[in-house]
Design a protein around this motif. Structure first.
Motif, short mmCIF file in Angstrom:
data_model
loop_
_atom_site.label_atom_id
_atom_site.label_comp_id
_atom_site.label_asym_id
_atom_site.label_seq_id
_atom_site.Cartn_x
_atom_site.Cartn_y
_atom_site.Cartn_z
N ILE A 1 16.66 110.39 -24.39
CA ILE A 1 15.81 110.74 -23.25
C ILE A 1 16.09 109.75 -22.13
CG2 ILE A 1 13.44 110.92 -22.41
CD1 ILE A 1 12.55 111.55 -25.27
N SER A 2 16.16 110.23 -20.92
CA SER A 2 16.32 109.37 -19.74
C SER A 2 15.01 109.32 -18.97
CB SER A 2 17.42 109.91 -18.84
OG SER A 2 18.67 109.89 -19.50
N GLY A 3 14.88 108.30 -18.11
CA GLY A 3 13.69 108.20 -17.26
C GLY A 3 13.15 106.79 -17.19
N ALA A 4 12.40 106.52 -16.11
CA ALA A 4 11.77 105.21 -15.93
C ALA A 4 10.69 104.98 -16.98
CB ALA A 4 11.17 105.12 -14.53
N ARG A 5 10.54 103.70 -17.37
CA ARG A 5 9.59 103.35 -18.42
C ARG A 5 8.72 102.17 -18.01
NH1 ARG A 5 11.13 103.79 -23.98
NH2 ARG A 5 10.82 101.55 -24.12
N LEU A 6 7.54 102.11 -18.57
CA LEU A 6 6.69 100.93 -18.43
C LEU A 6 7.23 99.82 -19.34
CD1 LEU A 6 3.20 102.67 -18.76
CD2 LEU A 6 4.24 101.84 -16.63
N THR A 7 6.95 98.58 -18.98
CA THR A 7 7.33 97.47 -19.85
C THR A 7 6.23 97.19 -20.87
OG1 THR A 7 6.43 95.90 -18.24
CG2 THR A 7 8.79 96.40 -18.11
N ARG A 8 5.00 97.61 -20.57
CA ARG A 8 3.88 97.40 -21.47
C ARG A 8 3.28 98.75 -21.87
NH1 ARG A 8 1.89 92.43 -21.71
NH2 ARG A 8 -0.22 93.18 -22.15
N PRO A 9 2.48 98.80 -22.92
CA PRO A 9 1.85 100.06 -23.32
C PRO A 9 1.00 100.63 -22.19
CG PRO A 9 1.63 98.43 -25.06
CD PRO A 9 2.17 97.70 -23.87
N PRO A 10 1.01 101.94 -22.02
CA PRO A 10 0.16 102.54 -20.98
C PRO A 10 -1.32 102.38 -21.33
CG PRO A 10 1.16 104.23 -22.35
CD PRO A 10 1.79 102.94 -22.75
N LYS A 11 -2.16 102.45 -20.33
CA LYS A 11 -3.60 102.29 -20.53
C LYS A 11 -4.12 103.31 -21.54
CE LYS A 11 -7.92 102.09 -17.93
NZ LYS A 11 -8.57 102.22 -16.58
N GLY A 12 -4.88 102.81 -22.50
CA GLY A 12 -5.47 103.68 -23.50
C GLY A 12 -4.70 103.75 -24.80
N TYR A 13 -3.55 103.06 -24.86
CA TYR A 13 -2.72 103.10 -26.07
C TYR A 13 -2.42 101.68 -26.54
CZ TYR A 13 -2.05 108.02 -24.92
OH TYR A 13 -2.26 109.34 -24.64
N GLU A 14 -2.49 101.49 -27.85
CA GLU A 14 -2.25 100.18 -28.44
C GLU A 14 -0.75 99.96 -28.67
OE1 GLU A 14 -4.59 97.97 -28.77
OE2 GLU A 14 -6.15 99.38 -28.12
N ALA A 15 -0.37 98.69 -28.71
CA ALA A 15 1.04 98.34 -28.88
C ALA A 15 1.59 98.77 -30.24
CB ALA A 15 1.23 96.84 -28.70
N ASP A 16 0.70 98.93 -31.23
CA ASP A 16 1.16 99.32 -32.57
C ASP A 16 1.13 100.84 -32.79
OD1 ASP A 16 -1.55 99.67 -32.64
OD2 ASP A 16 -1.89 98.54 -34.49
N ASN A 17 0.90 101.59 -31.73
CA ASN A 17 0.96 103.06 -31.84
C ASN A 17 2.37 103.45 -32.28
OD1 ASN A 17 1.43 105.91 -30.92
ND2 ASN A 17 -0.66 105.69 -30.12
N PRO A 18 2.51 104.32 -33.29
CA PRO A 18 3.86 104.67 -33.78
C PRO A 18 4.76 105.35 -32.76
CG PRO A 18 2.17 106.07 -34.75
CD PRO A 18 1.44 104.97 -34.07
N SER A 19 4.16 105.87 -31.70
CA SER A 19 4.97 106.53 -30.67
C SER A 19 5.00 105.73 -29.37
CB SER A 19 4.43 107.94 -30.39
OG SER A 19 3.05 107.90 -30.06
#
Length: 219
Positions: free
Chosen positions: A152-170
């Motif tokens: 997949i291509s596209g810009a990404r956040l460096t940190r988890p988006p608001k509302g999601y934990e860092a240990d989310n499997p996705s």
């Protein structure tokens, strides 16, 4: 026989070096010929896409983007594009991932997916990924997807988006702000009769990816 010829490539190379109105007007006849050639290519491509899935009944000429650049908010004031391109809406409303085609010496490609989503659209997309990440992973790990697009291509956040934990499997998928696929085509392929078959094979490989996000955005 190729639908895109060396003459069209030569025009596109030269307009990049002579990107001004006097040169363009002097060579308008060459532009019209190259545009007609691209229209023939686009028409055949669209007919091929319709054998894969129904798309809106629209004259192929209406899919061709203008060669004039929008320079209102750009520091680059050159007036013309040095490529031909189309955005092909897949429609109807429940199919929202369009296909983009670009023909340019050294820069020909196809792509499609989610390019500039609104905050609400991105919320829906992330929710779908969170709920069904196993389905998306299966799609992007198929042999055909990996063969034609790799990832997949596209810009990404460096940190988890608001509302999601860092240990989310996705979480790595949830960080995307854009999600699209792209495949480049070298000049030799573009100038051959193999280009449209290759685009159609890539389109088939991308379709499950498009459909996944069509459903997400249509909710």
């Amino acid at each position: 026989m190729s639908l895109i010829t060396k003459e069209t490539f030569l025009f596109l190379k030269q307009i990049k070096l002579n990107n001004n109105r006097p040169w363009f007007e002097k060579n308008r006849h060459r532009y019209e010929k190259a545009r007609a050639e691209y229209l023939g290519f686009a028409t055949k491509l669209i007919n091929g896409i319709r054998t894969i899935e129904p798309i809106p009944e629209k004259e192929p000429v209406k899919y061709i983007q203008r060669i004039y650049r929008d320079i209102r908010f750009s520091k680059d004031k050159t007036p013309y594009k040095s490529h031909f391109s189309s955005v092909i809406e897949r429609g109807p409303e429940n199919r929202q991932c369009p296909l983009y085609i670009q023909i340019q010496p050294g820069g020909s490609m196809m792509g499609g997916g989610i390019w500039d989503p609104s905050a609400e659209t991105l919320r829906k997309v992330r929710q779908e990924i969170d709920y069904n990440h196993a389905i998306l992973r299966k799609i992007i790990n198929t042999k055909s997807f990996l063969n034609y697009f790799g990832k997949i291509s596209g810009a990404r956040l460096t940190r988890p988006p608001k509302g999601y934990e860092a240990d989310n499997p996705s979480i790595e998928l949830l960080k995307f702000k854009q999600l699209y696929v792209e495949r480049s085509f070298d000049d030799e392929l573009v100038l051959s009769h193999h280009l449209i078959p290759e685009i159609l094979k890539s389109y088939k490989a991308a379709l499950p990816f498009f459909t996944f996000f069509d459903e997400a955005m249509g909710e």
